[in-house]
Design an enzyme around this catalytic site. Sequence first.
Site, PDB file in Angstrom:
ATOM      1  CD  GLU A   1      -2.843  -1.337   2.287  1.00 22.87           C
ATOM      2  OE1 GLU A   1      -2.252  -1.533   3.370  1.00 22.87           O
ATOM      3  OE2 GLU A   1      -4.074  -1.316   2.170  1.00 22.87           O
TER       4      GLU A   1
ATOM      5  CD  GLU B   1      -3.455  -6.357   3.775  1.00 19.89           C
ATOM      6  OE1 GLU B   1      -3.541  -7.140   2.802  1.00 19.89           O
ATOM      7  OE2 GLU B   1      -2.872  -5.256   3.708  1.00 19.89           O
TER       8      GLU B   1
HETATM    9  C1  3H9 Z   1      -1.303  -5.045   7.068  1.00 11.65           C
HETATM   10  O1  3H9 Z   1      -0.330  -4.695   6.488  1.00 11.65           O
HETATM   11  C2  3H9 Z   1      -2.553  -4.247   7.195  1.00 11.65           C
HETATM   12  C3  3H9 Z   1      -2.540  -2.994   6.375  1.00 11.65           C
HETATM   13  O2  3H9 Z   1      -3.336  -3.158   5.240  1.00 11.65           O
HETATM   14  C4  3H9 Z   1      -3.109  -1.877   7.231  1.00 11.65           C
HETATM   15  C5  3H9 Z   1      -2.417  -0.610   7.013  1.00 11.65           C
HETATM   16  C6  3H9 Z   1      -3.064   0.535   7.747  1.00 11.65           C
HETATM   17  N1  3H9 Z   1       4.447  -7.567  11.784  1.00 11.65           N
HETATM   18  O3  3H9 Z   1       7.645 -15.329   9.070  1.00 11.65           O
HETATM   19  P1  3H9 Z   1       9.030 -15.161   9.550  1.00 11.65           P
HETATM   20  C7  3H9 Z   1       7.859 -11.314  12.417  1.00 11.65           C
HETATM   21  S1  3H9 Z   1      -1.380  -6.541   7.858  1.00 11.65           S
HETATM   22  C8  3H9 Z   1       5.089  -7.960  12.882  1.00 11.65           C
HETATM   23  O4  3H9 Z   1       9.579 -16.190  10.458  1.00 11.65           O
HETATM   24  P2  3H9 Z   1      10.026 -15.472   6.871  1.00 11.65           P
HETATM   25  C9  3H9 Z   1       7.519 -12.764  12.713  1.00 11.65           C
HETATM   26  O5  3H9 Z   1       6.579 -12.859  13.745  1.00 11.65           O
HETATM   27  C10 3H9 Z   1       0.213  -7.240   7.561  1.00 11.65           C
HETATM   28  N2  3H9 Z   1       5.958  -8.985  12.905  1.00 11.65           N
HETATM   29  O6  3H9 Z   1      10.061 -14.910   8.355  1.00 11.65           O
HETATM   30  C11 3H9 Z   1       8.883 -13.313  13.081  1.00 11.65           C
HETATM   31  O7  3H9 Z   1       9.127 -12.928  14.407  1.00 11.65           O
HETATM   32  P3  3H9 Z   1       9.975 -13.867  15.378  1.00 11.65           P
HETATM   33  C12 3H9 Z   1       0.342  -7.763   6.198  1.00 11.65           C
HETATM   34  C13 3H9 Z   1       6.147  -9.641  11.779  1.00 11.65           C
HETATM   35  O8  3H9 Z   1      11.244 -14.983   6.209  1.00 11.65           O
HETATM   36  C14 3H9 Z   1       9.834 -12.530  12.179  1.00 11.65           C
HETATM   37  O9  3H9 Z   1       9.122 -11.355  11.791  1.00 11.65           O
HETATM   38  N3  3H9 Z   1       1.584  -8.504   6.076  1.00 11.65           N
HETATM   39  C15 3H9 Z   1       5.483  -9.306  10.598  1.00 11.65           C
HETATM   40  O10 3H9 Z   1       9.720 -16.917   6.874  1.00 11.65           O
HETATM   41  C16 3H9 Z   1      10.252 -13.282  10.926  1.00 11.65           C
HETATM   42  O11 3H9 Z   1       9.080 -13.743  10.264  1.00 11.65           O
HETATM   43  C17 3H9 Z   1       1.642  -9.811   6.333  1.00 11.65           C
HETATM   44  O12 3H9 Z   1       0.657 -10.448   6.634  1.00 11.65           O
HETATM   45  C18 3H9 Z   1       4.599  -8.194  10.622  1.00 11.65           C
HETATM   46  N4  3H9 Z   1       3.954  -7.770   9.528  1.00 11.65           N
HETATM   47  O13 3H9 Z   1       8.769 -14.775   6.180  1.00 11.65           O
HETATM   48  C19 3H9 Z   1       3.001 -10.442   6.207  1.00 11.65           C
HETATM   49  N5  3H9 Z   1       5.861 -10.156   9.609  1.00 11.65           N
HETATM   50  O14 3H9 Z   1      11.335 -13.949  14.770  1.00 11.65           O
HETATM   51  C20 3H9 Z   1       3.236 -11.393   7.340  1.00 11.65           C
HETATM   52  C21 3H9 Z   1       6.749 -10.999  10.173  1.00 11.65           C
HETATM   53  O15 3H9 Z   1       9.918 -13.149  16.680  1.00 11.65           O
HETATM   54  N6  3H9 Z   1       4.570 -11.925   7.313  1.00 11.65           N
HETATM   55  N7  3H9 Z   1       6.928 -10.685  11.469  1.00 11.65           N
HETATM   56  O16 3H9 Z   1       9.277 -15.187  15.412  1.00 11.65           O
HETATM   57  C22 3H9 Z   1       4.925 -12.929   6.502  1.00 11.65           C
HETATM   58  O17 3H9 Z   1       4.156 -13.414   5.700  1.00 11.65           O
HETATM   59  C23 3H9 Z   1       6.327 -13.457   6.631  1.00 11.65           C
HETATM   60  O18 3H9 Z   1       6.787 -13.083   7.897  1.00 11.65           O
HETATM   61  C24 3H9 Z   1       7.325 -12.952   5.565  1.00 11.65           C
HETATM   62  C25 3H9 Z   1       8.754 -13.394   5.967  1.00 11.65           C
HETATM   63  C26 3H9 Z   1       6.936 -13.554   4.222  1.00 11.65           C
HETATM   64  C27 3H9 Z   1       7.305 -11.449   5.492  1.00 11.65           C
END
Ligand code: 3H9
Length: 706
Positions: free
Chosen positions: A110, A130
């Site tokens: 976004e 999301e």
């Molecule tokens: C959003 O954006 C809403 C908007 O529309 C609103 C705007 C107003 N936040 O998965 P991993 C942490 S909703 C906080 O093991 P990978 C995760 O918990 C969001 N923490 O790595 C982990 O922590 P820990 C939309 C986050 O390489 C560490 O980072 N976005 C977030 O296998 C490593 O993560 C998503 O839904 C976050 N957003 O995969 C994306 N993301 O080490 C969600 C990760 O303490 N994330 N962490 O256990 C993912 O899909 C995967 O983490 C990603 C990396 C593909 C990015």
Amino acid sequence: MPNLVNYSTDLDVAVLTVENPPVNALSPGVPEGIAAGVAQANADAAIRAIVLIGGGRTFIAGADIREFEKIHAGQGGGLGAIMSLLGELENSGKPVVAAIHGTALGGGLEVAMACHYRVAVASAQAGQPEVKLGIIPGGEGTQRLPRLAGVAAAVNLCAFGDPIPAAQAHAAGIFDAIVEGELRAGAVEFARSVAGTKPPKTSERMEKLGDAAANEAAIAAARVEANKRMRGQTAPHAAIDAVDAAWRLPFADGCKKEAELFEACLKGDQSKGLIHAFFGERTVAKIPGIGKDVPVMPIRSAAVIGAGTMGGGITMVYANAGIPVRMKETTQEALDKGMATIRRNYENSVKRGRFTQEYVEQRLALITPQLSWDGFDTADIVVEAVFENMELKKKIFAEIDGIAKAGAVLASNTSTLDIDAIAAATKRPESVIGHHFFSPANVMRLLEIVRGKASSDSVIATSMDLAKKLRKVGVLVGNCRGFVGNRMFGPYCRESIFLVEEGNTPERVDGALYRFGMAMGPLAVQDLAGLDVGWRIRKEYKHLEEAGVRHAELDSLLCEQGHYGQKTGKGFFVYDANRKASPNVEVMGMAASYAAGAGIGQREASDEEIVERCVYALVNEGARLLEEGFALRSVDIDIVYLNGYGFPAWRGGPMKYADLVGLGKVCAKIREFGVRFGHPFWKPAPLLERLAAEGSSFSAYDRGKA
Ligand code: 3H9
């Protein structure tokens, strides 16, 4: 506030680098830092364009999901700074170019769409995931994405949440260019090429918004697909509504609609459940007392004993992870049968388009079927997957002990037997551990890792690490009968059978739980697993049954008549050649005559009662497991149920569901069942009782243990 955005310049181009590891989420300070950088660049006459890039492994991977947890817990958390940043980026007088590597997800995409241009490396991905968290894009993504990519592409990205690769995002119009070579340099060059021109605002673009007929068809198709793929979930439909508004309403009004829908989803229980599941999947990998200093052994080769359903499935799991694997059987016939099943499974995957023929050939080449122990002395891990019989397993482990190399992991795929007793058959119990895969092993994501009392920290750490490599969700559980998943499954199945014995058809019982969101009803699952499995176990443990306590009997009665479920074509349901279920008209007659003889009253249960009896039976046993220490945290139980038992992720798992209902209410209902049915098992687990009395929750209990 820490400095999370670094400002630098490359001659006439300002470069804003987000430095918020590990994934550059838009945590407090990040949107403010970007906005400050944009303002600084605009105020500097020497700067003509701006590049926004992520430091480390990725562009911005979204809003900080921890902020949503704070909002859920009523502890503040706000998105205001993100919302003002979007306008500040788009209104920047100097063009802003988003330079994307890794994943531009959610709020990250976004932000990129509020920039004037987007360039990416070929390996980048873009998505609005999301809905997987039970919410919708809330940073104007449902309004900007259709303006860049058209309504059809936007609605698919927003409603289903799957990211797309850079090439596809480029073709769709989301990315303006793919950068060959170094991203920062390429983005700066691109920025320089557009410097001095009027920055185009995505919100003002209309050319991709299409015509009503095509848009309505795309929206209608997405709704049908959402009902199929994301049954029971509200966020996909909210996302579809928001994208629908994008072509019907002016940008500002569409954004208002998006904000209302976002807010409603964020307040709902489904986002609480899904966000719990997101963090839960990552929490289970963290084992208290086993830190990063514990050595993890590299697993480069595997050897599996048994080519039956489980052995064959496990062999495929290793091959799919690129690990060479030997599969041993005792007879050529059994080995051939096992290999034929593996081949057929792979062929089906090719037919369904999941794997290419070339991929399958490569996987098959990694599998060595054999009758001998050849190569077992060099394997890094030996996995036993034979028939569920203690004497046989002990014999095999004693044999492996004499062959396997020192330090090899010795894993048993037992689903119920005592790991310590199996380990005692070897002279190296510290190397022995349970690796309980779920059938079909090559499909189900759960791997229960069963810690024996002697299992070494290194063997545990290696198993947890291996689970990830095998693309499984590894959950460490204690060594009790049935471990976590199956021990809880017993009471759940018991209630489902009791309900039939009380006069409710299997269709009614399963229907209520299916509507609750379970992937399959409990009776259909028992038919699938084979009623004879439970029947045999029950006969073996008959001596432990308390006299005068009611036990589920109908499944045994079916077995006595030779009806074992799907494998015999008949169980609680009848199955045709394609395994399609229809009612078994004999079941209710059997239930009625059994109930009459056993003095069990007949009464129709409501959907609510069916769900409460079955699901609270899970919760109560879960609470016992937690208190006895067989599950590390309540979230571990939830992750077991989401990945191994078809519990709906949007309910968060049985323990989170109980939290959302309120433990006081759950406990009171269990007590009420105790009074009504008089069964000793309807007694609240002491932990549940205590947390309910304190007005607490399982999640709070987990936090207390962290
Ligand atoms: C959003 O954006 C809403 C908007 O529309 C609103 C705007 C107003 N936040 O998965 P991993 C942490 S909703 C906080 O093991 P990978 C995760 O918990 C969001 N923490 O790595 C982990 O922590 P820990 C939309 C986050 O390489 C560490 O980072 N976005 C977030 O296998 C490593 O993560 C998503 O839904 C976050 N957003 O995969 C994306 N993301 O080490 C969600 C990760 O303490 N994330 N962490 O256990 C993912 O899909 C995967 O983490 C990603 C990396 C593909 C990015």
